[in-house]
Design a protein around this motif. Structure first.
Motif, PDB file in Angstrom:
ATOM      1  N   GLN A 253       0.853  -1.195   0.000  1.00 59.58           N
ATOM      2  CA  GLN A 253       0.000   0.000   0.000  1.00 59.58           C
ATOM      3  C   GLN A 253       0.887   1.243   0.000  1.00 59.58           C
ATOM      4  O   GLN A 253       1.101   1.848  -1.044  1.00 59.58           O
ATOM      5  N   CYS A 254       1.436   1.618   1.174  1.00 58.40           N
ATOM      6  CA  CYS A 254       2.246   2.849   1.161  1.00 58.40           C
ATOM      7  C   CYS A 254       3.605   2.618   0.524  1.00 58.40           C
ATOM      8  O   CYS A 254       4.286   3.570   0.150  1.00 58.40           O
TER       9      CYS A 254
ATOM     10  N   TYR B  20       6.428   1.583   1.801  1.00 53.33           N
ATOM     11  CA  TYR B  20       7.644   1.853   2.568  1.00 53.33           C
ATOM     12  C   TYR B  20       8.339   0.579   3.019  1.00 53.33           C
ATOM     13  O   TYR B  20       9.555   0.470   2.976  1.00 53.33           O
TER      14      TYR B  20
ATOM     15  N   PHE C  53       7.278   1.802  -6.318  1.00 49.84           N
ATOM     16  CA  PHE C  53       7.539   1.277  -4.970  1.00 49.84           C
ATOM     17  C   PHE C  53       8.241  -0.084  -5.004  1.00 49.84           C
ATOM     18  O   PHE C  53       9.107  -0.351  -4.171  1.00 49.84           O
TER      19      PHE C  53
ATOM     20  N   GLY D  56      12.008   0.357  -5.773  1.00 52.28           N
ATOM     21  CA  GLY D  56      12.819   1.213  -4.903  1.00 52.28           C
ATOM     22  C   GLY D  56      12.925   2.648  -5.389  1.00 52.28           C
ATOM     23  O   GLY D  56      13.822   3.379  -4.995  1.00 52.28           O
TER      24      GLY D  56
ATOM     25  N   TYR E 298      10.279   9.356  -0.855  1.00 53.91           N
ATOM     26  CA  TYR E 298       9.764   9.767   0.450  1.00 53.91           C
ATOM     27  C   TYR E 298      10.580  10.979   0.913  1.00 53.91           C
ATOM     28  O   TYR E 298      11.632  11.284   0.329  1.00 53.91           O
TER      29      TYR E 298
ATOM     30  N   ASP F 193      12.607  11.670   3.306  1.00 48.84           N
ATOM     31  CA  ASP F 193      14.027  11.505   3.625  1.00 48.84           C
ATOM     32  C   ASP F 193      14.858  11.204   2.380  1.00 48.84           C
ATOM     33  O   ASP F 193      16.080  11.324   2.389  1.00 48.84           O
ATOM     34  N   ASP F 194      14.201  10.800   1.284  1.00 47.58           N
ATOM     35  CA  ASP F 194      14.930  10.521   0.038  1.00 47.58           C
ATOM     36  C   ASP F 194      15.247  11.804  -0.732  1.00 47.58           C
ATOM     37  O   ASP F 194      16.066  11.794  -1.646  1.00 47.58           O
ATOM     38  N   VAL F 195      14.533  12.871  -0.389  1.00 51.25           N
ATOM     39  CA  VAL F 195      14.746  14.143  -1.094  1.00 51.25           C
ATOM     40  C   VAL F 195      16.014  14.795  -0.543  1.00 51.25           C
ATOM     41  O   VAL F 195      16.189  14.890   0.674  1.00 51.25           O
ATOM     42  N   VAL F 196      16.909  15.205  -1.414  1.00 48.38           N
ATOM     43  CA  VAL F 196      18.144  15.855  -0.973  1.00 48.38           C
ATOM     44  C   VAL F 196      18.250  17.196  -1.669  1.00 48.38           C
ATOM     45  O   VAL F 196      18.060  17.291  -2.886  1.00 48.38           O
TER      46      VAL F 196
ATOM     47  N   ILE G 227       5.263   2.994   9.198  1.00 44.24           N
ATOM     48  CA  ILE G 227       6.638   2.471   9.134  1.00 44.24           C
ATOM     49  C   ILE G 227       7.618   3.538   8.630  1.00 44.24           C
ATOM     50  O   ILE G 227       8.793   3.521   8.974  1.00 44.24           O
ATOM     51  N   GLU G 228       7.145   4.490   7.834  1.00 48.88           N
ATOM     52  CA  GLU G 228       8.019   5.622   7.517  1.00 48.88           C
ATOM     53  C   GLU G 228       7.978   6.600   8.687  1.00 48.88           C
ATOM     54  O   GLU G 228       6.919   7.168   8.976  1.00 48.88           O
ATOM     55  N   PRO G 229       9.094   6.856   9.332  1.00 49.31           N
ATOM     56  CA  PRO G 229       9.083   7.852  10.414  1.00 49.31           C
ATOM     57  C   PRO G 229       8.818   9.250   9.852  1.00 49.31           C
ATOM     58  O   PRO G 229       9.093   9.522   8.683  1.00 49.31           O
TER      59      PRO G 229
ATOM     60  N   VAL H 212       4.372   9.259   0.928  1.00 42.09           N
ATOM     61  CA  VAL H 212       4.293   9.219   2.384  1.00 42.09           C
ATOM     62  C   VAL H 212       4.018   7.776   2.791  1.00 42.09           C
ATOM     63  O   VAL H 212       3.083   7.151   2.287  1.00 42.09           O
ATOM     64  N   GLY H 213       4.864   7.284   3.685  1.00 38.37           N
ATOM     65  CA  GLY H 213       4.834   5.866   4.031  1.00 38.37           C
ATOM     66  C   GLY H 213       3.895   5.536   5.163  1.00 38.37           C
ATOM     67  O   GLY H 213       4.313   5.148   6.245  1.00 38.37           O
ATOM     68  N   GLY H 214       2.622   5.705   4.910  1.00 42.10           N
ATOM     69  CA  GLY H 214       1.608   5.405   5.922  1.00 42.10           C
ATOM     70  C   GLY H 214       1.401   6.592   6.835  1.00 42.10           C
ATOM     71  O   GLY H 214       2.304   7.388   7.079  1.00 42.10           O
TER      72      GLY H 214
ATOM     73  N   HIS I 233      -1.361   8.163   0.900  1.00 46.15           N
ATOM     74  CA  HIS I 233      -0.171   7.626   1.577  1.00 46.15           C
ATOM     75  C   HIS I 233      -0.381   6.136   1.769  1.00 46.15           C
ATOM     76  O   HIS I 233      -0.243   5.607   2.864  1.00 46.15           O
ATOM     77  N   GLY I 234      -0.766   5.492   0.660  1.00 41.29           N
ATOM     78  CA  GLY I 234      -0.970   4.046   0.650  1.00 41.29           C
ATOM     79  C   GLY I 234      -2.333   3.647   0.102  1.00 41.29           C
ATOM     80  O   GLY I 234      -2.584   2.494  -0.196  1.00 41.29           O
TER      81      GLY I 234
END
Lengths: 148, 166, 789
Positions: B99-100, B102, C18, C21, C25, C27-30, C201-203, C252-254, C505-506
């Motif tokens: 789903q998401c 991650y 997804f 890979g 997300y 944190d992947d943006v620089v 699960i994504e902080p 967005v990871g959830g 976000h999912g």
């Protein structure tokens, strides 16, 4: 996160000797596991630095140790509070009582301690075991010191 | 800073890293392979699973410097660029196993390792038990289990995985 | 039904990035010149900050800045706010205490941020954070919501005597009391709705960049509603004017609610980026997430159900203490009130309901919406009471439910809601068939032969989704409207971009929203792109939570598509030299009624832009339309979940062996995605029932603060699920959609606990029903039985 622990240890030395050693910063420094510094700032106060590892959290604590309820040569209360930076904090105290027994001295102790921050968050399941080990290590070394 | 060299997704790479740099940091921050994710600090969630020398590992528990000469495969290296998807990737898409997204790279890398260890005919109980090291918060695992069973079968039918050790 | 239209199980567009890979997300943006932020957080639940010494930290390698609350106040950065006003029963407004993004004066929970270190690398920032010396004077704390109001409990905020934020009520107390006085049977329950940590699960993460030339800020963050974040950060926090702030929520990871809210960290990253003149990124470590993401639930409730001699419900009385933590989070006030009290009628015709809710401050992490948000708590109260009442009265639990189901619609409950459509008997009947309830006795005997106690539990839940209309929610205290926006851009080549104010976000919006557009315009699914999550691209939108994106977000797209069709018909009329009223549009083709003239979709799109066939005075060129859609009512998804458990009589370990869910979500766009949403919801509900619990000790230390200590469902904790659907269409939106995202989390906890209590013959089981909890309940039941013998 509060934790309590009681115990006793039989020492060969006479009570007066044990009492002196209990008040000797060099002896305490040698016996407190991970103790890097223990500097006397007054008759009843010390500044201390000690490194402790509880579970996944290793912290270098800086703090004060002070002695209260002094009753030479029968016992005192030794208390301390340490700041471990991002690891959190620890504070606590031990009531130590000395009695004559079997030609030596019986030392009984009653510890109450609290931890907070990351230590509590990640280490609480391990803190009782860690505290027990710290106490065991301390008294093993202290017994050796009093036998000197 | 000390340097480390390894093979990642078939390419030789090297970098100067702080001693404390974890494999996952090396992959994400030095190599910009951001498909490998970090979901926890305690090696519980499995979002960071990659293959090292053909076996699945949590890349948050390994120091990059410990992997001198190792062969690392990440989610980005599973399929050839512009080539077909790895059968396990395709199975996740066909069975709505994400789903998401991650946890997904770690799930897929773990799933391929389950097939390596347990074979292509996987029953539900085996899959569920073997997935113990990967947490998904979105799917309730129902479709991940289906995906892995289907992906395992598909891998037997010629869609052999690209192994890091090759 | 086409292969990609409404109702088809289309494989998701978003999956390719997804599974390879290539997701992006936060944190992947620089960004070029990016720095890293690490926060210094309080280890105390409550303490006075005596001093903060940053000098040692400032001299550490790589450190660019160390900033504290004093500087934040100097820069006149405002506090975080709660955007939903609740009034107490005496008419007084809720007591909102100041919530600065960096604490000054006192810290109020473990994890409260007191300073931030900005350095070249994360490692350097972390090392320096360890050198920030904060001298605290620890103060007594209160962590238990049941004790927060006690006389002598520590007063946390000056504005809130007895730590009480509000004392809210709903319903008619006198009429309810009178109904209780006439009751033949009263069932009473004390309920703790356990505190949960959402743990996407994504902080959470934030990356802020300041463009000094344009005096413009950009924020990438893990948000379920980037426009609301921008509004709050601009209008209330005062960081920058709204038009000088862009918020981008990439992949967005959830979220599960936890990424709705506006948090200190994103405010601080923006502020710090402007101060240091370089991009500043913060990504939570998991132990930090536990201490800063808003938690969920945390109610203590006493509930009573009055029935007549035939099991007909007469009244319901509920008293709840809701823990909102140390500060009021963005929507915290609404969760235990208008998202809880209003759902207490469940699927039942209950003549009288009276509900009182006291919200309290404690020295814990703020509490706000978590998947279901108030509705799981309400369902748990109602479904536990109904189940226990049935058992006490010797009535089969599904039979007692049937006797009390609402059977005609619309139905006005005594707690605001007007249910517009549903068929509760149909979902119960279908679930009982799918679950083979008839065979349960045989399965129970079989289990007993293996030393297992088998139990069955029902949960016939209702929820209110797509909260609306805005006028109504405004009258209940909401600070925002709850409509949604859509913009449909048809390109000259006929491909389509839809810009939506919803945020995925999912949930798979890129797929389901494209299915709608593809079906409606008769164009290939591949020719539709869904754009979301960027305030510079999408006009104002309200985001995704409360299962609202289908019912409200897609309805906005429908309204914009209506306008597109109308405009395109005008273009087609000019192209084919016909009257506009004679143009028909079907399957991507425009025809002139009664002729063989036709124009393809792509030709009409091109003609709209080249504008060769009409004059600008007759018709504006282009083909782009916008809609802001405000529904006429909430939607009311409902259903029946049946759980079967086996409890190990020796250990108390509970295994879920069967799960059947039959839900009425109205129109289903993509059944594959809907089923996935149900699966995930059930998993989180099972997590609450069996595994999850945020535990604070009495000093306010969070002792379940990592994935080692906070147990969430893993694959082996769950069975595969049997999913069924019934359908009554929602009359409050054009598609008839009701919403599916939260159903599982709402239904599941009561189903699990009803099954366990059925298995062990004791009602005294608290969540999470861990093996030791169930074993202790079994022991108590054994002792009581032996005493009775």
């Amino acid at each position: 996160m509060a934790m309590t622990m009681t115990g006793e240890v039989q020492l060969a030395a006479p009570r007066e000797t044990v009492w002196q050693k209990l008040n000797d910063p060099d002896v305490l420094k040698a016996c407190i596991p991970g103790c890097e510094e223990l500097n006397k700032t007054s008759d009843t106060e010390f500044q201390a630095v000690a490194t402790t590892k509880i579970g996944p959290v290793k912290a270098r604590f800086k703090g004060r140790v002070h002695l209260t309820d002094l009753d030479p040569p029968n016992g005192y209360k030794i208390s301390g509070e340490g700041d471990g930076g991002v690891a959190g904090f620890a504070k606590g105290g031990a009531t130590v009582a000395l009695t004559d027994k079997d030609g030596g001295t019986l030392l009984t102790y009653n510890v109450e301690a609290r931890i907070g921050g990351k230590l509590a968050q990640l280490g609480q399941r391990l803190v009782n075991g860690a505290a027990k080990k710290i106490a065991d290590d301390f008294f093993q070394k202290f017994a050796a010191e009093t036998a000197k | 800073m000390p340097s480390v060299s390894m093979t990642v997704n078939g390419k030789a790479v090297s970098g100067n890293v702080e001693e404390r740099t974890l494999l996952v940091q090396f992959l994400r921050e030095h190599l910009r392979l951001t498909g490998t994710h970090v979901g926890c600090d305690t090696s519980q969630c499995g979002a960071c699973v990659v293959h090292v020398d053909g076996k699945s590992v949590k890349s948050c528990t390994l120091l990059a410097l410990a992997l001198e000469g190792a062969n690392v495969l990440t989610i980005e290296g599973l399929a050839e660029p512009n080539g077909p998807l790895h059968p396990m990737q395709e199975a996740f898409r066909q069975n709505h196993g994400l789903q998401c997204g991650y946890c997904t790279p770690g799930m897929i890398m773990s799933a391929i390792d389950i097939v390596r260890r347990k074979g292509h005919e996987l029953d539900e109980r085996t899959i569920r038990e073997e997935l113990d090291g990967n947490i998904c918060r979105c799917t309730g695992y129902h479709n991940i289990v289906k995906s892995i069973a289907a992906g395992a079968k598909a891998m037997a039918q010629g869609g052999a995985p690209r192994q890091a050790a090759e | 039904m086409s292969a990609t239209g409404i109702g088809a199980p289309v494989r998701r567009k978003e999956d390719l990035r997804f599974i390879t890979g290539k997701g992006q997300y936060t944190d992947d943006v620089v960004r070029p010149g990016e720095t890293r932020a690490v926060f210094v957080r309080s280890p105390h639940a409550r303490a006075r900050i005596k001093s903060i010494d940053v000098s040692a930290a400032m001299s550490m390698p790589g450190v660019i800045a160390v900033l504290t609350g004093a500087e934040l106040a100097n820069d006149k950065i405002g506090n975080l706010i709660c955007g939903w006003m609740i009034h107490s029963k005496d008419g007084s407004p809720m007591k909102m205490a100041p919530h600065p993004a960096l604490a000054t004066g006192t810290v109020n929970h473990v994890g409260d941020a007191v300073a931030v270190v900005v350095a070249e690398t994360k490692g350097q920032a972390r090392d320096a954070a360890d050198q920030v010396k904060v001298d605290y004077e620890p103060l007594p704390a209160v962590a238990d919501p049941a004790k927060a109001q006690e006389h002598g409990a520590q007063q946390i905020h000056e504005v809130a005597p007895n730590n009480t934020i509000y004392q809210w009520h709903l319903g008619d107390a006198k009429a309810t009391d009178a109904a209780f006085a006439s009751a033949k049977h009263v069932t009473r329950l004390d309920i703790v709705n356990n505190r949960l940590v959402p743990n996407a699960i994504e902080p959470r993460a934030a990356l802020a960049e300041y463009d000094a030339g344009a005096d413009h800020l950009t924020l990438w963050n893990t948000s379920q509603n980037p426009h609301v974040a921008r509004l709050v950060i601009a209008a209330f926090v005062g960081m920058a004017p709204e038009h000088k702030l862009r918020v981008i929520a990439p992949d967005v990871g959830g979220g599960f609610g936890s990424k709705i809210f506006i948090y200190p960290e994103e405010v601080i990253c923006l502020w710090a980026a402007r101060k240091v003149g370089r991009p500043v990124k913060w990504t939570a470590e998991r132990s930090e997430s536990f201490l800063t993401d808003a938690h969920g639930r945390d109610h203590v409730t006493h509930a009573e159900l009055a029935l007549d001699g035939e099991g007909k419900i007469l009244a319901l009385r509920v008293k709840t203490i809701a823990n909102l933590g140390a500060y009021m989070s963005t929507f915290s006030s609404s969760i235990p009130t208008y998202l809880y009290g209003t759902l207490l009628s469940g699927q039942y015709n209950i003549p009288q309901i009276y509900c009182e809710v006291d919200a309290v401050y404690t020295n814990t992490v703020p509490v706000d919406a978590y998947r279901g948000a108030g509705r799981p708590e309400a369902t748990f109260v109602v479904e536990r009471l109904v189940e226990v009442a049935a058992r006490e009265m010797g009535i089969d639990p599904p039979e007692l439910r049937k006797r009390n189901f609402i059977k005609s619609f619309p139905h006005q409950t005594p707690v605001i809601m007007n249910y517009d459509a549903g068929d509760y008997q149909a979902s119960l009947r279908k679930a009982m068939e799918l679950a083979d309830v008839k065979g349960f006795g045989r399965r129970k005997r079989e289990a007993a032969r293996h030393g297992k106690l088998r139990g069955i539990g029902y949960s016939t839940y209702i929820e209110a989704c797509g909260i609306a209309p805005s006028q109504a929610v405004g009258s209940l205290g909401a600070g925002v409207g709850l409509w949604e926006s859509a913009e449909v851009r048809v390109n000259p080549t006929g491909t389509v971009e839809v810009l939506t104010g919803s945020h995925a976000h999912g949930q798979g919006h890129e797929t389901t929203f494209a299915q709608l557009v593809s079906e409606r315009l008769g164009i290939p699914f591949e020719n539709v792109s869904i754009v979301h999550g960027d305030t510079d691209k999408v006009q104002f939108g309200m985001g995704t939570y409360g299962s609202r994106s289908g019912a409200v977000g897609m309805s906005a797209i429908v309204k914009a598509l209506d306008k597109i069709e109308a405009k395109a018909k005008k273009v087609a009329a000019h192209m084919m030299e016909a009257a506009e009223n004679d143009i028909e549009f079907k399957d991507g083709k425009f025809t002139v009624a009664g002729t063989d003239k036709s124009a393809a979709w792509g030709d009409v799109a091109l003609n709209a832009y080249i504008a060769h066939k009409f004059s600008g005075q007759e018709l504006e060129p282009g083909l782009k339309e916008t809609s802001f859609y405000d529904p006429t009512n909430f939607t009311f998804p409902a259903g029946c979940h049946i759980c079967e458990v086996e409890v190990d009589a020796d250990t108390g370990n509970t295994e879920i062996v069967n799960w059947t869910a039959v839900d009425d979500f109205g129109t289903v766009i993509n059944p594959m995605i809907v089923e996935g949403q149900v699966h995930g919801g059930i998993a989180q509900g099972v997590g609450q029932a069996l595994l999850e619990g945020a535990v604070y000790d009495k000093d306010g230390q969070l002792v379940s603060g990592s994935f080692m200590d906070y147990s969430m469902p893993r694959a082996h904790n769950l069975p595969s699920f049997t999913i069924g659907l019934t359908e009554t269409k929602s009359p409050s939106n054009p598609l008839g959609i009701k919403g599916c995202g939260e159903a599982g989390a709402i239904a599941a906890p009561a189903a699990v606990i009803n099954a366990i209590t059925d298995a062990i013959g004791s009602e005294q089981v608290l969540m999470p029903a861990t093996a030791s909890t169930v074993w202790a309940a079994l022991e108590r039941a054994n002792v009581a039985r032996q005493a009775a013998e």
